[in-house]
Each structure stands twice: as C-alpha cells, then as structure tokens.
Design an enzyme around this catalytic site. Sequence first.
Site, PDB file in Angstrom:
ATOM      1  N   GLU A 435     -11.690  -2.251  -2.083  1.00  0.00           N
ATOM      2  CA  GLU A 435     -12.807  -1.553  -1.467  1.00  0.00           C
ATOM      3  C   GLU A 435     -13.864  -2.564  -1.030  1.00  0.00           C
ATOM      4  OE1 GLU A 435     -14.669   0.570  -4.604  1.00  0.00           O
ATOM      5  OE2 GLU A 435     -16.459   1.059  -3.462  1.00  0.00           O
ATOM      6  N   ASP A 508     -14.220  -0.225  -7.341  1.00  0.00           N
ATOM      7  CA  ASP A 508     -15.288  -0.396  -8.319  1.00  0.00           C
ATOM      8  C   ASP A 508     -15.223   0.682  -9.395  1.00  0.00           C
ATOM      9  OD1 ASP A 508     -16.263  -2.556  -7.037  1.00  0.00           O
ATOM     10  OD2 ASP A 508     -17.877  -1.497  -5.969  1.00  0.00           O
ATOM     11  N   ASP A 510     -17.308   2.706 -10.391  1.00  0.00           N
ATOM     12  CA  ASP A 510     -18.432   3.642 -10.274  1.00  0.00           C
ATOM     13  C   ASP A 510     -17.984   4.880  -9.494  1.00  0.00           C
ATOM     14  OD1 ASP A 510     -18.211   2.831  -7.685  1.00  0.00           O
ATOM     15  OD2 ASP A 510     -20.111   1.743  -7.609  1.00  0.00           O
ATOM     16  N   ASP A 512     -18.554   5.900  -6.433  1.00  0.00           N
ATOM     17  CA  ASP A 512     -18.001   5.630  -5.100  1.00  0.00           C
ATOM     18  C   ASP A 512     -16.573   5.112  -5.190  1.00  0.00           C
ATOM     19  OD1 ASP A 512     -20.012   6.498  -3.562  1.00  0.00           O
ATOM     20  OD2 ASP A 512     -20.883   4.508  -3.145  1.00  0.00           O
TER      21      ASP A 512
END
Length: 676
Positions: A435, A508, A510, A512
């Site tokens: 990403e 990641d 998180d 997102d």
Amino acid sequence: MLKKEIKEKNKGQKYGAEQITVLEGLDPVRKRPGMYIGNTASAGLHHLIWEVVDNGIDEAMAGHADTIEVRLLPEGKVSVSDNGRGIPVDTHKVTKKSALETVMTTLHAGGKFGDGGYKVSGGLHGVGVSVVNALSTWMRSEISRDGKVWMQEYKIGKPVSKVKAIGTSKKTGTTQIFLPDPTIFTVTEFDWNIVVEHLRQQAYLTKGIKINIYDDRSGHTAKSYRYYFEGGIASYIKHLNHNNEAKQQNVFYVSKEKDDISVEISFQYTTDYREVMYAFANNIHNPEGGSHLVGFKAALTRVLNKYARKNGFLKEKDQNLTSDDVREGLTAIVSVKLPEPQFEGQTKAKLGNVEVRPVVESIFSESLEIFLEENPRDAKDILGKCLLAAQARAAARSARETVLRKGVLDGLTLPGKLADCSSRDPKESELYIVEGDSAGGSAKQGRDRRFQAILPLRGKILNVERARLDKMLANNEIKSLIIALGTNIGEQFNIESLRYDRIIIMTDADVDGAHIRTLLLTLFYRHFPELMRSGHIYIAQPPLYRVQQGKDVQYVYNEAALELIKKKYNIQDVDLAVEASETDPSSESDSNEETEEVAVKKTAKVNLQRYKGLGEMNPSQLWETTMDPKTRLMKMVTIEEAAKADEVFEVLMGSEVAPRKKFIQTRAKSVQNLDI
Ligand code: 0RA
C-alpha cells in the site's frame, strides 16, 4: 398441536421393549470417540447435547411430545427433558434387561425401535444416547410413565443400579442428565451461543415444537430462551430476510410426503443479489447440498421458465432463464426427512440418496405452479427480478467479450511501477502488493530482488464487489495487478501462467490498511478464487511494536504478546503512550553498545514504539521483520476467511442501510488502532 396432529397418523401401533433390536457393548466408543461424535473438541462436546435432543425431537415428530427443555447445569452437567411417552422400562426379550438399560448401554440400540417407532432418526447424529453415556463420567435417566418415576444412574456407561421407581407421576416423559468425561474431551465448557444457535435452528426445522433453553450454571448470568415457530421453515425464511427488502409479499411454503420421504420447502425473493440457500436432511444441515438441492433448483428453473413463457414474460422463442438467473436474490430452505439418509463428501455434508431428487422435484413443481397461479402479483415481481438478472448477465457477458476481444490485457507490457524479481521461475517467486508509494519504496530497497517482486498500489482500488468486468479493467491499479499476476481474468483465466507462487498483501496495521486489505481480498475472492483455493494468497504480518532495552531489540506481532512484554517490564498503558511518543524510529543504532548496556543496567529503560505504518520502518527493518522468509510471519488466506470478508463487505457496501448501521454500531467498540 404437534402432539395431536401426528398422533392420529400413528394410531394403533404398539411399542415396547421387544422392538429394540441390536447389541454391542460401549468399549468401541471410548476407544474411538471421533468415529461417533466427529471429534473430542468443542464440536464433539456439543454433539452430546444434540444427540440427546435429537431423541426428544424424534419423539415429538412421532407425535408424542411437544416440548423439549435443555438446561446447562452447574459443574458442567446438562439436562435434556421431553414430555413424550418416556423410554420403556419393561424387560427386553433378548437382553433380559430393562429396555431403558438396553438403550443406555448398548450401541445402536437408540436409533431404531423397529418399524414405525422412529420413522426418521438423525443419520449423522443418530448414533444413540448410549454414546453419550459412554462418554460421560456420570449419567442419570429419569422416566415418567405408567404413573411412576423410574430412575437409573450410570458411570462411564455402566449402570450403577437397576432401574427403580423413585416416585409417582401423572405425566410422561424422559429426562437425561449427563456429565461429559474430561479425560475424553479437550474442551468441557459448553458455549451458550452454540447451544442456542443450534437449538433455535432445530426449532425452526420442527414446526410446532417448543424448545426451552436455560443457563443455570454458576458463574454465568442466568438466562433462558424459549423457541416456538408456528410457521416452521417459513418463519426461518422471514428471519433470514429481515435485513433485506422483500421482492415477494407472500412467502412460499410447502410440506408434503411421498414414497416415505417428507419434503418441506420455503422461499422468498429479496431485492438483493445474493442467493441464500440452506438444505437439510433429517434436520442435519448439508452445506454441500446434495440430491434434494439439485431437485429443487431443477424444478425452480423449469417451472419459472414455463410460467414466464405462458404468460408472455419471455417473448422470444429461444430466450430462457438460466439457473443462475432464477437464483439471484433468492432465500430458500429445503428440508427433507427420509428413513435412511446417506451422506457423502469430505465433511459428510452432502445428501447422496438419489431417490430424493425426483420426489423433491415433483412436490415442489406442483406446488410452485399453484403458488404462481394463485399469487399473480408475486409471480410478476419474481419474474421481473429474474429477467433483470438475465439481462444484466447478458450485458456483462457481452461487455466482457468485447473487452477481452479488444485484448485490453493482451500484449501489454508489465506495469512500470512493478519492481519485478530477476528469477523467472514462478515456483520460487513472490509478489508483494504494498500500500502506498513510500512503503513501496522501503519494500523495494529491503527485498531480496532475486525472487521478490514489489507492486505498490496507489490509493484505494476500485470496490470490485459489484463492479462489472469492463469497469474493473478500466481501473489502472487493477489492470496492473492482473498483468503482474499473468493469469488473465474471467473466462481467459489460466492458473498455469501465474508468475508468482506467493502473492503477499502487505498493508499498514491501521483502519485504512485493513480497508485496502479487504478490497484486495474481495477482488481475489470474487475474481481469482482459484488462487485462494490453491493457497497462493497470503497476508504479511508486520510487527505492531518494537521493544528495545539497550541493545536488545524485540518485535511484537500481536496484542497478546504485547501484554506479556508489558508484564515483563512492568509497563502501564500511560507509560506506553509516553514512551512511544518519545521514541524516534530512526534512532536505532549499533554504535555505543557498551555504554548502552551500562545504561540499561542502571535505569532498565525500555523503549516501546508502536508502528503505525510500514513507512515507519526503514528498508532493513522491513526486511528483517516482515519479508525475510527465514524469520517472517505470514498468514495464508483460506477461501472461508475470504468468504467472511466478502460477507462483511456485503453488509458495508450492500443496498440495505439498517444492517450496515447495526454492524457499525456493534463493532465500533472493537475497532482498534483507529487513527484519527
Ligand atoms: C420407543 C418406544 C417408546 C418410547 C420411546 C421410543 C421414546 C424414546 C425416547 C428418547 C427420548 N425420549 C423418548 N421418548 C420416548 C414407548 C412406546 C409406548 O409407550 O408404547
């Protein structure tokens, strides 16, 4: 109601101890419990309850009981009662023992009580209550019949005493209480949700039965659920569809018997695109379907085509609705009961009896034709929906053909942003889908370029859940990915030309990152299921934290490990925030080891750094923690997990707002690492 209705049918049949055939001891059960109850983990443990409940349900289906009560008791005991006739206690001709004792202590004695006694007895579960007895350290049967209460107790399947009368009663019924043997089961605590879930389903499948469930365990909140569904599986359909908008006002329902096979079918179309179909044989769920489902689908397609043609919905002569067309948005349950079910397939989850198909087909065809004639508005709505599905399918097909014919993917060179590996041997090659450009940069520098390729994806890829192939192929991120994979897509898909053995999603830790991961999983699940099934898709597991004490560096990959670390160094949550914010990720250095060691001894200072994104790691850290095959952790994605992701997707992206709201409200608390 249930009691009376069926009683009429069975009038004049007499049962007693002489009808029990059989006879084998219980040793084999304890030697190989798995053969009888599947396994000795949680599923096997719960199986014990299902087995005893099945006996009560059989008694209810024979028309002699209408209520079953299940209690989870203190100390791991369970009690199951029914208000049936009570298991006979008179002396058995062959064994010279009471019928109750025979049923409780001999294998295969429970299921069949001769002709007419049990017409239907659970094929998979129907191993008999003696199996439960054999796998219990203690068991007690209480029978109310002939004005008395009879009782016998057992230890590990062996009677402790004879059957004795312990009181009087005007009622009839059977109560079984048992304590599963902890030396057999790896799990001994019953799960309330599993119990409730299964018994609710049984209540749906046995129209008119009352099932009451109580949690009487110490240390648990007292709970009780009572289930009674007047509509049987039609109530089940309404329950399954309560989140969706109905396309059809009246739920279809039929219940009929032919050639000793009883067939119950219910369905309702919704505005959704999904098909939800459950098949059962003798109340056992068949996730892989079988002959009953084949018969149902065939009849559905045939009758809808016939009706559509007759009533002018299908105008052109050669126009036909396919099986796929008529199943879009369909919620259906097919439940059959038959004397000797045969289950096939890997998980024994598919009904094999070929004689079932024509029975289901003829019963369903006949009543569906009547339903359509009697409910012309519903018929119109259903066919409108099917025709729309057919049109969409045709449009998608021609778009796909054009796209593929135009060769959008053919001859295209590998995308510029792909940093390919030097090896041309797919077996040793792997592709990291990363990403963002910055993490992509780190990955490119950190990788072993001989066999590791990196494809950075920018931004969110298109939500492919419902996107048509032509739209998908217009999306550059997706196009790059497909070209990199080398397999092509749709009808042109060919796994032989896959360029990498392992495709690793690296995002990641998180919200997102999780979203992008879900989007990619959906893409693979919907359009490259083969890659998933054959184990080519992985999720990288970057560390969540880095713990440094002096020169000693440790990486933490999950919250459980973090708890251990926190305990070890006595770190409070408050410290964590402070320490983490004080830590500079780039401060890691190999110099000054000596001084640092001394410092450690003095202050024992521990640095705990939380990684928010892959970008916070320098290339060598990324290699060491996440990409080095010698040390990295990776999770292979199974098709089941992907199906779950896909389902979550349906809720989040689908047409109905209410379930989405509910999903978000109930999950909001459990969302972690929300970075706002
Ligand atoms: C066969 C005959 C009779 C009772 C039962 C089976 C029976 C079995 C179970 C298992 C759980 N609950 C049950 N309730 C009844 C007796 C028939 C008669 O009274 O004539």
